[in-house]
Design a protein around this motif. Structure first.
Motif, PDB file in Angstrom:
ATOM      1  N   PRO A 288       0.837  -1.196   0.000  1.00 20.08           N
ATOM      2  CA  PRO A 288       0.000   0.000   0.000  1.00 20.08           C
ATOM      3  C   PRO A 288       0.874   1.249   0.000  1.00 20.08           C
ATOM      4  O   PRO A 288       1.987   1.224   0.531  1.00 20.08           O
ATOM      5  N   PRO A 289       0.392   2.316  -0.610  1.00 18.94           N
ATOM      6  CA  PRO A 289       1.179   3.548  -0.732  1.00 18.94           C
ATOM      7  C   PRO A 289       1.749   4.037   0.587  1.00 18.94           C
ATOM      8  O   PRO A 289       2.884   4.517   0.642  1.00 18.94           O
ATOM      9  N   VAL A 290       0.969   3.881   1.657  1.00 19.85           N
ATOM     10  CA  VAL A 290       1.429   4.396   2.941  1.00 19.85           C
ATOM     11  C   VAL A 290       2.717   3.697   3.377  1.00 19.85           C
ATOM     12  O   VAL A 290       3.556   4.294   4.061  1.00 19.85           O
ATOM     13  N   LEU A 291       2.886   2.453   2.942  1.00 12.53           N
ATOM     14  CA  LEU A 291       4.112   1.733   3.290  1.00 12.53           C
ATOM     15  C   LEU A 291       5.256   2.153   2.385  1.00 12.53           C
ATOM     16  O   LEU A 291       6.388   2.346   2.822  1.00 12.53           O
ATOM     17  N   ARG A 292       4.935   2.310   1.111  1.00 11.96           N
ATOM     18  CA  ARG A 292       5.964   2.700   0.144  1.00 11.96           C
ATOM     19  C   ARG A 292       6.493   4.111   0.440  1.00 11.96           C
ATOM     20  O   ARG A 292       7.652   4.415   0.176  1.00 11.96           O
ATOM     21  N   ASP A 293       5.607   4.939   0.997  1.00 11.38           N
ATOM     22  CA  ASP A 293       5.992   6.335   1.261  1.00 11.38           C
ATOM     23  C   ASP A 293       6.656   6.510   2.617  1.00 11.38           C
ATOM     24  O   ASP A 293       6.905   7.638   3.036  1.00 11.38           O
TER      25      ASP A 293
ATOM     26  N   VAL B 102       8.974  -5.979   2.643  1.00 11.74           N
ATOM     27  CA  VAL B 102       8.321  -5.792   3.937  1.00 11.74           C
ATOM     28  C   VAL B 102       6.843  -6.157   3.833  1.00 11.74           C
ATOM     29  O   VAL B 102       6.295  -6.839   4.711  1.00 11.74           O
ATOM     30  N   TRP B 103       6.213  -5.719   2.776  1.00  9.78           N
ATOM     31  CA  TRP B 103       4.791  -5.979   2.586  1.00  9.78           C
ATOM     32  C   TRP B 103       4.516  -7.478   2.508  1.00  9.78           C
ATOM     33  O   TRP B 103       3.573  -7.974   3.111  1.00  9.78           O
TER      34      TRP B 103
ATOM     35  N   ASP C  25      12.759   4.308   8.687  1.00 14.10           N
ATOM     36  CA  ASP C  25      11.688   3.483   9.241  1.00 14.10           C
ATOM     37  C   ASP C  25      11.492   2.218   8.401  1.00 14.10           C
ATOM     38  O   ASP C  25      11.277   1.132   8.937  1.00 14.10           O
ATOM     39  N   LEU C  26      11.564   2.385   7.092  1.00 17.79           N
ATOM     40  CA  LEU C  26      11.400   1.224   6.210  1.00 17.79           C
ATOM     41  C   LEU C  26      12.534   0.224   6.437  1.00 17.79           C
ATOM     42  O   LEU C  26      12.307  -0.995   6.471  1.00 17.79           O
TER      43      LEU C  26
END
Lengths: 163, 163
Positions: free
Chosen positions: A136-141, B32-33, A146-147
């Motif tokens: 989802p975009p919120v994860l990619r962004d 991660v996803w 943090d990532l």
DNA sequence: CAGATTGTTTGTACGCGTGTAATCATTACT
DNA sequence: AGTAATGATTACACGCGTACAAACAATCTG
């Protein structure tokens, strides 16, 4: 939904100053777990999206992906998909009718049939993987550090046994 | 469950030293996803477990939890549960027959019926919440600093819109 | 070879959730 | 008042997945 507003209570076990999140390790784990479920399950429209894209039920998508990942005998597939042999026959029949899957004889045991994916089936499975695997975009962004932290921690979490 | 908290030096491109994880931010997000999906969905036996514990299908558990969380009209419930009104009538009928749910008249609009949870229904919903909300051991056993990091990051991830 | 066992298939019955049409009561509009 | 629109319900047909019994072919065991 407001979480606990008594933000900076400091108990010995797990208080996190300045983040508004407190509690014991167990409470923190529950909070994290709830958020992870929200994050993943709220994206569960992906299942329907994938099923629609491939024009079949999600169970059959799952079966196709499993077959594309590793050709197997009917009984193996049934066991791993949590279904029974009779119904898997129906599913594989349907996938075969679509030209996505083929039954081949087992090299030594002529009772068995090895189910493999055709090139079209492999392509369809890849399409499904692409849809389901898109974060989802919120994860990619997410911020890079943090990532990276998530990358490291989730690697540990899914390392071997999920017990 | 040992977590190598020191093995996470990242260079500018996102390579993670010592873990064999490299790639662009997008690739890391995908990795991660995928792990998050594994973590949550592999625990999806919880759904069956919850359904068995309450003696009803998971869809009805979902409906009961939703009703217990906030009494609503039938149409609201149908919309939020992604179902249609007719079937929700059947589901609420079943839950009412079990004594978990009650229909009350709307204060102003006598066409509507407000569905609320009985004390027994609230207790059952709480039991479901307890099962579903129990984090897997691997998460509970995570190192304190990693758990705190997850706490902070997941809070940001689920802050408002999931995009 | 006879019998038991394994792998697959066929058939059947059931519960669940979706979808749609129709009915009834209540409310809103003109 | 009369008509349209909304909320809930009933009824029915359908697809999907589960579960079970039975049949058949092939393999293994005595």
């Amino acid at each position: 939904m407001t979480t606990e507003t008594d933000a900076t209570r400091t108990d010995a076990t797990g208080a996190v100053a300045g983040t508004g999140q407190t509690g014991t390790a167990g409470e923190t784990a529950e909070r994290v777990w709830r958020r992870l479920r929200t994050l993943v399950l709220e994206q569960n429209e992906r299942r329907k999206e994938t099923a629609d894209a491939l024009g079949m039920s999600f169970f059959r998508v799952k079966a196709l992906r499993r077959i594309a990942a590793r050709p197997s005998r009917m009984s193996e597939l049934a066991a791993e998909l949590g279904s029974d042999r009779p119904y898997l026959t129906v599913v594989v029949d349907d996938l075969a009718k679509r030209g996505l899957v083929e039954r081949h004889p087992h090299p030594t045991d002529r009772r068995c049939k090895i189910v493999t994916a055709t090139p079209e089936g492999a392509a369809a499975a890849a399409r499904a993987d692409a849809i389901l695997g898109t974060p989802p975009p919120v994860l990619r962004d997410l911020a890079a550090d943090d990532l990276a932290a998530l990358d490291r921690i989730t690697a540990a979490l899914t390392a071997s046994g999920e017990g």
